[in-house]
Scaffold this motif. Structure first.
Motif, PDB file in Angstrom:
ATOM      1  N   UNK A 237      18.968   8.671   6.324  1.00  0.00           N
ATOM      2  CA  UNK A 237      18.069   8.911   7.460  1.00  0.00           C
ATOM      3  C   UNK A 237      17.798   7.648   8.292  1.00  0.00           C
ATOM      4  N   UNK A 238      17.743   6.501   7.639  1.00  0.00           N
ATOM      5  CA  UNK A 238      17.533   5.240   8.356  1.00  0.00           C
ATOM      6  C   UNK A 238      18.752   4.912   9.206  1.00  0.00           C
ATOM      7  N   UNK A 239      19.933   5.123   8.661  1.00  0.00           N
ATOM      8  CA  UNK A 239      21.165   4.903   9.437  1.00  0.00           C
ATOM      9  C   UNK A 239      21.174   5.802  10.663  1.00  0.00           C
ATOM     10  N   UNK A 240      20.809   7.062  10.476  1.00  0.00           N
ATOM     11  CA  UNK A 240      20.779   8.004  11.612  1.00  0.00           C
ATOM     12  C   UNK A 240      19.757   7.552  12.666  1.00  0.00           C
ATOM     13  N   UNK A 241      18.636   7.018  12.210  1.00  0.00           N
ATOM     14  CA  UNK A 241      17.636   6.492  13.141  1.00  0.00           C
ATOM     15  C   UNK A 241      18.217   5.324  13.941  1.00  0.00           C
ATOM     16  N   UNK A 242      18.891   4.400  13.259  1.00  0.00           N
ATOM     17  CA  UNK A 242      19.507   3.265  13.949  1.00  0.00           C
ATOM     18  C   UNK A 242      20.558   3.734  14.951  1.00  0.00           C
ATOM     19  N   UNK A 243      21.294   4.771  14.602  1.00  0.00           N
ATOM     20  CA  UNK A 243      22.281   5.340  15.528  1.00  0.00           C
ATOM     21  C   UNK A 243      21.584   5.909  16.765  1.00  0.00           C
ATOM     22  N   UNK A 244      20.502   6.665  16.559  1.00  0.00           N
ATOM     23  CA  UNK A 244      19.759   7.258  17.684  1.00  0.00           C
ATOM     24  C   UNK A 244      19.158   6.187  18.586  1.00  0.00           C
TER      25      UNK A 244
END
Length: 97
Positions: free
Chosen positions: A15-22
């Motif tokens: 979820x943190x990786x996805x946040x960084x992507x967003x």
């Protein structure tokens, strides 16, 4: 590698990786299907830099974004890139009179 493998390689939760992507801190992976992307060593290095700035240097995400934008800017000289990163990392000095 897939996002789960990237997570394991960096100890950063998915979820943190996805946040960084967003947020644009981490570049998107290469699409391998409509809902899957492949990530490489550049993503691992970038995630480690992001986590070092946030966890070790205690830099807020907004400033991390500014630092990364500066480091990615090929139109600026290396001197200017380092200067912008330094200014983002250094707290403003208080003037006492």
């Amino acid at each position: 590698m897939r996002i789960g493998e990237l997570s394991k390689a960096t100890d950063v939760p998915v979820p943190t990786i996805k946040y960084y992507l967003r947020e644009g801190l981490l570049p998107t992976g290469e699409l391998s299907s409509p809902n899957q992307a492949a990530y490489g060593e550049a993503h691992v290095r970038r995630l480690r830099l992001i986590r070092a700035l946030i966890d070790l240097a205690q830099v807020p995400v907004a400033q991390v974004k500014e630092i990364l934008r500066s480091l990615d800017d090929d139109t600026e000289s290396l001197h200017d890139q380092i200067g912008r990163a330094h200014r983002a990392l250094t707290p403003p000095r208080r003037v006492t009179t």
